[in-house]
Structure formats: C-alpha cells, structure tokens
Design a protein around this motif. Structure first.
Motif, mmCIF file in Angstrom:
data_model
loop_
_atom_site.group_PDB
_atom_site.id
_atom_site.type_symbol
_atom_site.label_atom_id
_atom_site.label_comp_id
_atom_site.label_asym_id
_atom_site.label_seq_id
_atom_site.Cartn_x
_atom_site.Cartn_y
_atom_site.Cartn_z
ATOM 1 N N LEU A 177 0.783 -1.073 0.170
ATOM 2 C CA LEU A 177 0.115 0.099 -0.052
ATOM 3 C C LEU A 177 0.757 1.293 -0.001
ATOM 4 O O LEU A 177 0.473 2.153 -0.660
ATOM 5 C CB LEU A 177 -0.868 0.160 1.284
ATOM 6 N N THR B 63 0.330 5.789 -1.752
ATOM 7 C CA THR B 63 0.213 7.060 -1.141
ATOM 8 C C THR B 63 1.417 7.632 -0.883
ATOM 9 O O THR B 63 1.481 8.964 -0.530
ATOM 10 C CB THR B 63 -0.135 6.868 0.596
ATOM 11 N N VAL C 168 -6.525 2.690 -1.992
ATOM 12 C CA VAL C 168 -6.146 2.091 -0.553
ATOM 13 C C VAL C 168 -7.612 1.148 -0.087
ATOM 14 O O VAL C 168 -7.538 0.083 0.455
ATOM 15 C CB VAL C 168 -5.675 2.974 0.662
ATOM 16 N N LYS D 111 -8.134 -1.681 -2.353
ATOM 17 C CA LYS D 111 -7.245 -2.871 -1.859
ATOM 18 C C LYS D 111 -7.796 -3.508 -0.656
ATOM 19 O O LYS D 111 -7.635 -4.867 -0.494
ATOM 20 C CB LYS D 111 -5.857 -2.346 -1.430
ATOM 21 N N TRP E 233 -0.065 0.285 7.864
ATOM 22 C CA TRP E 233 -1.330 -0.465 7.529
ATOM 23 C C TRP E 233 -1.728 -1.177 8.684
ATOM 24 O O TRP E 233 -2.890 -1.496 9.105
ATOM 25 C CB TRP E 233 -1.067 -1.569 6.658
ATOM 26 N N ALA F 95 -8.688 3.397 5.296
ATOM 27 C CA ALA F 95 -8.219 4.192 4.092
ATOM 28 C C ALA F 95 -8.013 5.606 4.409
ATOM 29 O O ALA F 95 -6.977 6.334 4.124
ATOM 30 C CB ALA F 95 -8.891 4.009 2.889
ATOM 31 N N TYR G 262 -4.900 5.427 6.909
ATOM 32 C CA TYR G 262 -3.796 5.151 6.303
ATOM 33 C C TYR G 262 -3.255 6.414 5.694
ATOM 34 O O TYR G 262 -2.277 6.756 5.740
ATOM 35 C CB TYR G 262 -3.956 3.945 5.431
ATOM 36 N N SER G 263 -4.113 7.248 4.955
ATOM 37 C CA SER G 263 -3.783 8.090 4.131
ATOM 38 C C SER G 263 -3.299 9.305 5.150
ATOM 39 O O SER G 263 -2.282 9.977 4.715
ATOM 40 C CB SER G 263 -5.002 8.631 3.311
ATOM 41 N N SER H 75 0.281 8.216 6.383
ATOM 42 C CA SER H 75 0.954 8.101 5.266
ATOM 43 C C SER H 75 1.725 9.725 5.019
ATOM 44 O O SER H 75 2.736 9.808 4.755
ATOM 45 C CB SER H 75 0.559 7.440 4.249
#
Ligand SMILES: Nc1nc2c(ncn2[C@@H]2O[C@H](COP(=O)(O)OP(=O)(O)OP(=O)(O)O)[C@@H](O)[C@H]2O)c(=O)[nH]1
Ligand SMILES: [Mg+2]
Length: 409
Positions: A4, A8, A27, A30, A272, A383, A386-387, A390
């Motif tokens: 992943l 990003t 993301v 996935k 993740w 998502a 995570y975003s 990141s």
C-alpha cells in the motif's frame, strides 16, 4: 498490505487533493479486495499483537575494547548526545568506566547501550571478563580499538564466538590518523588510501591472531556519520532478526539522509497495521463512518514519528545546542503540524475532512448511496487513517531532512 505504501507515498492532501483522494480510494479498494472473504477481525487482532511485540522488543548492545579507545564517546554518538549533554556517558582522558553501565536510549528505552570496562592489560582473561560483564544479556558486541589491534582483541573475539554471540570490530579515532598522516606526508596524502591501509592492516592483525574473516569498520566519534558507519549499520541490519533490526534503525539519530530514508521506509511498512487496529477498535459503536477511526492510536503514532525523526522539542533543542544555532532557526523549516497545531482536535477535523471526502469518492465510484456494510465502513476508516498517517510520515521525514541540513549549514 505492505505494498500500500507505494500508492500514497509523496501525495500531499494540501498541494494535490485530487491525487490524495485517488490514492485513498485505491487503498480502500485494496482493503475491500483483501478482505472480501472475511478475516478482517483476525487480521486486526494479529496486527495489534505485532505492534505490541514490536513495542516490547529489546536490544542490548555491548560496547567493549581498550581503555580510552572511545567506547563511551561511541555510545554518546549512537544516542545522538555530545559529551556535555545531560545523560551522556562519561568520557575523557582519564580512565572512567570500570563496570558495565547501562545507557538507555533517550527516545527508545528498549534499546540499551552497555558501556563495558576496558579490556587488555597484564593477565587479561577474556573468559573471566565476559563472565564479569554478564555476557549473556547482550545481543551483540562491538569491540573498539583506537590504535593497533592486539592479541587481547582477538582473544576476546574468539571467546565471544565460543559463547555463540556476534561481534563487530570498530576502529575509532580515524580522524586523528588522517590528521597525523596529512601532517607527516602532505605531498602524497590521499584520504581513501590511508583509510584502506588502516583497514587492511587491522584485518591482517586479526587474521594473524586467529580471527578468520574479521569485519572491520573505521569510525570517528566526532563525525559518526562518516567513514564506515553506513556499512556498519547495513551489516547490523542484515544480521539482526527482523524486529530488532526495526528497533535499531529507528533508534539511530538522523545521521545521514540514507538513514532517514530507511527509517521512513521501515515505518511505512507498519502503517497498515496501525490503520487496521485504528479502524477496528471502534467500528461498531460509532454511528458516523468518517469518525470510526480511533483518534488516540493515530495521535500516539504521529507523536512517535516526531520523536523517531528528532522533531520533538527536546530533540530539536539538543540539536540546536550541538549546532550552535537558535532552536527557532531549526523550527522555522518544519512545516508538518507541531506542538499545539498537532492536537487531538486538529486530528479529528482532519479525519472528518478526509473521511467525508473519501466517502463521497467511494459513493461516486461504486454507486453506493449510502455506504452501509460494516466491511465498507471499516474500509473507509482504514483508508482514512492510512492516508493521514502516510501523508504525515512523508512530511515529518521531509522536515527532518530539512532540519538536518539547516543544522549542518
Ligand atoms: N579524535 C578523536 N578523539 C576521540 C574519539 N573518540 C573518543 N575520543 C577521545 O578519546 C578519549 C577517550 O574517550 P572515551 O570515550 O572516554 O573512551 P573510553 O573507551 O570510554 O575510555 P575508558 O572508559 O576510560 O576506558 C577522550 O578524550 C575522547 O574525547 C574520536 O573518534 N576521535
Ligand atoms: Mg568510558
């Protein structure tokens, strides 16, 4: 899931919101693909277990070698401390270390550097020495010499090997060797040739004294990032088990752009797991999709990134002192949210902003009005977390590079 990070990396919500939401959407996709057969609760609990194991992973590094060879200074350099910083290992021209002293890493108390008493002298007996310093508690040994390698180094190395532990030879104070050679032979002085001669000579001495294939690393504690430090770091990374490798890497000060890049990649590989735990911890009781991330987990992780990249107030103040610059000058290049601007409230707003934006993107892309399934809610939370993480990690790593550059100016 590790892959992943490729989606990003380098996409910023402020400068490229479209790119950011596209990446977040991917993301999400996935995640949905990965868990279409179920198993997400088990994966979340395994991720939580992994994170806890990582947090509890300990690393004990023994630093031994001749009296006055630079053991304590090496420990300070690895902890990012100067000899005058509070908590630094005592170093100096008179013999200072007579029994093992544990120095906890300032940001990673799980990483302990042990300053062992000097070796050598008349009647040095490696076996007794290793018993005295309690050899079994160390994960590996660093044997430091500052002049010639002697039989006591080889004796100790063989004994460490017999105890089934690893050792690495470090030849410190090469700055002095270089300065001396330059002074003595200014016409023919070539730095790399001098270094190569020291390396070869050290290897030969050790081989002659019965240590096969020794690995020797040349260092200066005053410029720890130079000479063979990166090689030593890479060798340790290769030799250490996975979790200890991760902990060791993150505990290193920001010695070079390469090390900072490695830290970022290592952290990216774990995002993740944090996002998964965050998405699942509160998924059911919260009514609003976009709020279903655990703010606490994200917040704690973000604060940890700050420390890992030396951007917390304490680390910046220390760096400013070492660089002889006002701390405000270093802080001025930091653009990621810091201090009061990184609060739970601000993070909450960010989650809502990203979560709502992402929900809209998902609804448009998949014609789901509204997104209702528990899996889809978890996917959106995942998502979103995570975003955000990141994006934050990228900014923090970038800031750390800028701060290092500024300090070196
Ligand atoms: N030029 C130069 N001097 C160094 C370096 N490392 C340490 N020194 C100096 O060498 C002396 C001894 O350093 P320490 O770090 O105290 O050495 P040690 O091995 O801990 O000494 P003991 O604990 O007494 O065995 C100090 O004066 C340091 O400032 C180096 O890489 N280069
Ligand atoms: Mg010492």
């Amino acid at each position: 899931m590790e892959s992943l990070s490729a989606l990003t990396k380098g996409i910023d919500i402020e400068s490229d919101p479209k790119g950011f939401f596209n990446a977040a959407l991917q993301v999400y996709e996935k995640f949905m693909e990965f868990f279409k057969e179920g198993g997400q609760a088990e994966a979340a609990s395994k991720a939580q277990e992994d994170l806890e194991t990582l947090e509890n992973t300990k690393l004990n590094i023994a630093v031994t070698g001749d009296v006055g060879s630079g053991k304590s200074s090496f420990i300070n350099a690895l902890r990012g401390l100067g000899a005058e910083d509070p908590g630094a290992a005592q170093s100096g021209v008179i013999e200072t270390t007579t029994e093992p002293i544990a120095y906890l890493h300032p940001s990673y108390p799980n990483v302990t550097l042990w300053d062992l008493p000097g070796i050598g002298g008349m009647g040095f007996r490696p076996e007794r020495y290793l018993q005295q310093v309690n050899f079994s508690r160390y994960d590996f040994f660093i044997i430091i010499a500052s002049e010639r390698f002697r039989s006591s180094h080889a004796d100790l190395a063989r004994e460490i090997q017999r105890m089934e532990k690893k050792f690495y030879f470090v030849r410190c104070k090469v700055d002095e060797d270089l300065a001396n050679t330059r002074r003595a032979r200014p016409q023919t002085y070539v730095e790399e040739d001098v270094l190569q001669r020291i390396r070869e000579n050290a290897r030969k001495c050790l081989v002659d004294q019965g240590v096969p294939y020794p690995q020797v690393f040349l260092l200066s504690n005053w410029e720890i990032h130079r000479y063979d430090f990166l090689l030593l770091e890479e060798t340790l990374e290769k030799d250490l088990p996975h979790l200890q490798r991760h902990v060791f890497l993150l505990s290193l000060p920001n010695l070079s752009p390469e090390i900072m890049e490695k830290k970022k990649s290592a952290l990216h590989g774990h995002l993740w797991k944090i996002a998964l735990v965050s998405a699942f911890i509160n998924i059911l009781p919260l009514p609003r999709v976009s709020l279903a991330c655990d703010v606490g987990i994200l917040f704690v992780s973000m604060i940890a990134f700050y420390k890992q990249f030396g951007l917390d107030d304490g680390s910046l103040a220390k760096l400013a002192r070492q660089a002889g610059k006002p701390v405000a000058e270093l802080k001025a290049v930091v653009i990621s949210p810091q201090g009061e601007t990184l609060s739970r409230d601000v993070l909450m707003k960010k989650i809502v902003q990203v979560g709502c934006g992402l929900t809209r993107s998902v609804e448009q892309s998949f014609d789901l009005v509204p997104v209702i399934s528990t899996l889809a809610k978890a996917g959106l939370s995942f998502a979103t977390s995570y975003s955000i993480l990141s994006n934050f990690l990228e900014k923090v790593a970038e800031d750390a590079q800028k701060v290092r550059k500024k300090a070196l100016e």
